[in-house]
Write a protein that holds these residues in place. Structure first.
Motif, PDB file in Angstrom:
ATOM      1  N   ARG A  64      17.733  84.471  39.931  1.00 13.72           N
ATOM      2  CA  ARG A  64      18.035  83.074  40.248  1.00 13.72           C
ATOM      3  C   ARG A  64      16.766  82.267  40.002  1.00 13.72           C
ATOM      4  O   ARG A  64      15.680  82.664  40.413  1.00 13.72           O
ATOM      5  CB  ARG A  64      18.492  82.912  41.692  1.00 13.72           C
ATOM      6  N   PHE A  65      16.938  81.156  39.306  1.00 16.89           N
ATOM      7  CA  PHE A  65      15.824  80.319  38.886  1.00 16.89           C
ATOM      8  C   PHE A  65      16.040  78.930  39.462  1.00 16.89           C
ATOM      9  O   PHE A  65      16.964  78.227  39.062  1.00 16.89           O
ATOM     10  CB  PHE A  65      15.786  80.280  37.351  1.00 16.89           C
ATOM     11  N   PHE A  66      15.191  78.529  40.408  1.00 14.56           N
ATOM     12  CA  PHE A  66      15.288  77.222  41.042  1.00 14.56           C
ATOM     13  C   PHE A  66      14.253  76.303  40.405  1.00 14.56           C
ATOM     14  O   PHE A  66      13.058  76.606  40.415  1.00 14.56           O
ATOM     15  CB  PHE A  66      14.986  77.317  42.542  1.00 14.56           C
TER      16      PHE A  66
ATOM     17  N   THR B 100       7.028  72.610  33.345  1.00 12.95           N
ATOM     18  CA  THR B 100       6.710  73.981  33.740  1.00 12.95           C
ATOM     19  C   THR B 100       7.979  74.829  33.827  1.00 12.95           C
ATOM     20  O   THR B 100       7.995  75.971  33.368  1.00 12.95           O
ATOM     21  CB  THR B 100       5.971  73.994  35.097  1.00 12.95           C
ATOM     22  N   CYS B 101       9.043  74.262  34.370  1.00 15.17           N
ATOM     23  CA  CYS B 101      10.311  74.987  34.459  1.00 15.17           C
ATOM     24  C   CYS B 101      10.863  75.292  33.074  1.00 15.17           C
ATOM     25  O   CYS B 101      11.372  76.389  32.827  1.00 15.17           O
ATOM     26  CB  CYS B 101      11.327  74.193  35.275  1.00 15.17           C
ATOM     27  N   ARG B 102      10.748  74.339  32.167  1.00 13.62           N
ATOM     28  CA  ARG B 102      11.225  74.568  30.804  1.00 13.62           C
ATOM     29  C   ARG B 102      10.457  75.698  30.129  1.00 13.62           C
ATOM     30  O   ARG B 102      11.049  76.552  29.453  1.00 13.62           O
ATOM     31  CB  ARG B 102      11.110  73.299  29.975  1.00 13.62           C
TER      32      ARG B 102
ATOM     33  N   LEU C 121      10.613  67.940  46.228  1.00 13.09           N
ATOM     34  CA  LEU C 121       9.291  68.230  46.776  1.00 13.09           C
ATOM     35  C   LEU C 121       8.937  69.711  46.695  1.00 13.09           C
ATOM     36  O   LEU C 121       7.799  70.089  46.916  1.00 13.09           O
ATOM     37  CB  LEU C 121       9.204  67.796  48.244  1.00 13.09           C
ATOM     38  N   MET C 122       9.921  70.533  46.388  1.00 13.01           N
ATOM     39  CA  MET C 122       9.676  71.975  46.307  1.00 13.01           C
ATOM     40  C   MET C 122       8.849  72.282  45.066  1.00 13.01           C
ATOM     41  O   MET C 122       9.167  71.821  43.973  1.00 13.01           O
ATOM     42  CB  MET C 122      11.009  72.726  46.251  1.00 13.01           C
ATOM     43  N   LYS C 123       7.783  73.044  45.243  1.00  9.41           N
ATOM     44  CA  LYS C 123       7.010  73.481  44.086  1.00  9.41           C
ATOM     45  C   LYS C 123       7.928  74.333  43.221  1.00  9.41           C
ATOM     46  O   LYS C 123       8.734  75.106  43.723  1.00  9.41           O
ATOM     47  CB  LYS C 123       5.785  74.281  44.527  1.00  9.41           C
ATOM     48  N   ARG C 124       7.785  74.188  41.911  1.00  5.33           N
ATOM     49  CA  ARG C 124       8.713  74.834  41.004  1.00  5.33           C
ATOM     50  C   ARG C 124       7.983  75.590  39.914  1.00  5.33           C
ATOM     51  O   ARG C 124       6.858  75.247  39.591  1.00  5.33           O
ATOM     52  CB  ARG C 124       9.605  73.773  40.335  1.00  5.33           C
ATOM     53  N   PRO C 125       8.709  76.522  39.336  1.00  7.78           N
ATOM     54  CA  PRO C 125       9.989  77.068  39.764  1.00  7.78           C
ATOM     55  C   PRO C 125       9.826  78.065  40.909  1.00  7.78           C
ATOM     56  O   PRO C 125       8.736  78.590  41.136  1.00  7.78           O
ATOM     57  CB  PRO C 125      10.493  77.784  38.508  1.00  7.78           C
ATOM     58  N   VAL C 126      10.915  78.317  41.584  1.00  2.00           N
ATOM     59  CA  VAL C 126      11.020  79.451  42.492  1.00  2.00           C
ATOM     60  C   VAL C 126      11.964  80.418  41.791  1.00  2.00           C
ATOM     61  O   VAL C 126      13.070  80.042  41.397  1.00  2.00           O
ATOM     62  CB  VAL C 126      11.562  79.049  43.879  1.00  2.00           C
TER      63      VAL C 126
ATOM     64  N   LEU D  99       6.687  82.089  43.093  1.00  2.00           N
ATOM     65  CA  LEU D  99       6.501  80.645  43.151  1.00  2.00           C
ATOM     66  C   LEU D  99       5.621  80.180  42.004  1.00  2.00           C
ATOM     67  O   LEU D  99       4.529  80.702  41.783  1.00  2.00           O
ATOM     68  CB  LEU D  99       5.847  80.245  44.479  1.00  2.00           C
ATOM     69  N   GLY D 100       6.110  79.189  41.252  1.00  2.00           N
ATOM     70  CA  GLY D 100       5.348  78.633  40.156  1.00  2.00           C
ATOM     71  C   GLY D 100       5.469  79.466  38.896  1.00  2.00           C
ATOM     72  O   GLY D 100       6.279  80.390  38.807  1.00  2.00           O
ATOM     73  N   TRP D 101       4.647  79.118  37.906  1.00  2.00           N
ATOM     74  CA  TRP D 101       4.659  79.833  36.634  1.00  2.00           C
ATOM     75  C   TRP D 101       3.223  80.135  36.218  1.00  2.00           C
ATOM     76  O   TRP D 101       2.823  79.962  35.082  1.00  2.00           O
ATOM     77  CB  TRP D 101       5.421  79.044  35.572  1.00  2.00           C
ATOM     78  N   GLY D 102       2.443  80.588  37.186  1.00  2.00           N
ATOM     79  CA  GLY D 102       1.061  80.959  36.918  1.00  2.00           C
ATOM     80  C   GLY D 102       0.981  82.325  36.259  1.00  2.00           C
ATOM     81  O   GLY D 102       1.988  83.015  36.059  1.00  2.00           O
ATOM     82  N   GLN D 103      -0.227  82.722  35.935  1.00  2.00           N
ATOM     83  CA  GLN D 103      -0.439  84.003  35.272  1.00  2.00           C
ATOM     84  C   GLN D 103       0.055  85.173  36.104  1.00  2.00           C
ATOM     85  O   GLN D 103       0.542  86.163  35.558  1.00  2.00           O
ATOM     86  CB  GLN D 103      -1.916  84.175  34.924  1.00  2.00           C
ATOM     87  N   ASP D 104      -0.057  85.060  37.424  1.00  2.00           N
ATOM     88  CA  ASP D 104       0.410  86.143  38.286  1.00  2.00           C
ATOM     89  C   ASP D 104       1.919  86.352  38.170  1.00  2.00           C
ATOM     90  O   ASP D 104       2.396  87.479  38.067  1.00  2.00           O
ATOM     91  CB  ASP D 104       0.015  85.893  39.740  1.00  2.00           C
TER      92      ASP D 104
END
Length: 113
Positions: free
Chosen positions: A2-4, A11-13, A81-86, A95-100
């Motif tokens: 599931r991708f929120f 970033t989500c794209r 307001l939710m940081k994205r993506p979850v 949470l997010g799309w960082g390197q981790d």
């Protein structure tokens, strides 16, 4: 998976484009589809205050009373307001799309090739 996220979020794209060849995703647009209170509470339990994006335009537009309200109530009222993506996958939440997050979800695929 599931991708929120938001359709309009760069970033989500990027994340969707990277993940879509490898995973079947159910995409939930937080603005159009909403996020259940149960999901928000669970995400907040995992990520705490990191879940609230205090750099967003929405954050700058809300008043101090809303900012100081219960974070889950605030996210329910203003889901953008939710940081994205979850990203929820196999019982884990990212949470997010960082390197981790990229390493956790994409490196595993590269290693299996």
């Amino acid at each position: 998976m599931r991708f929120f996220g938001l359709k309009s979020c760069d970033t989500c794209r990027k994340a969707r484009k990277s993940l879509s060849p490898h995973y079947q995703m159910r995409i939930i647009d937080v603005r159009d589809d909403g996020v259940s209170r149960g999901d928000l509470a669970r995400f907040y339990q995992v990520f705490g205050d990191r879940l609230v994006n205090r750099r967003s335009t929405t954050w700058r537009e809300i008043d101090e009373a809303m900012r100081s309200s219960n974070p889950v109530d605030l996210l329910a009222a203003c889901p953008t307001l939710m940081k994205r993506p979850v990203i929820e996958h196999r019982g884990l939440v990212y949470l997010g799309w960082g390197q981790d997050v990229q390493a956790a979800l994409l490196d595993r695929i590269q290693a299996s090739k």
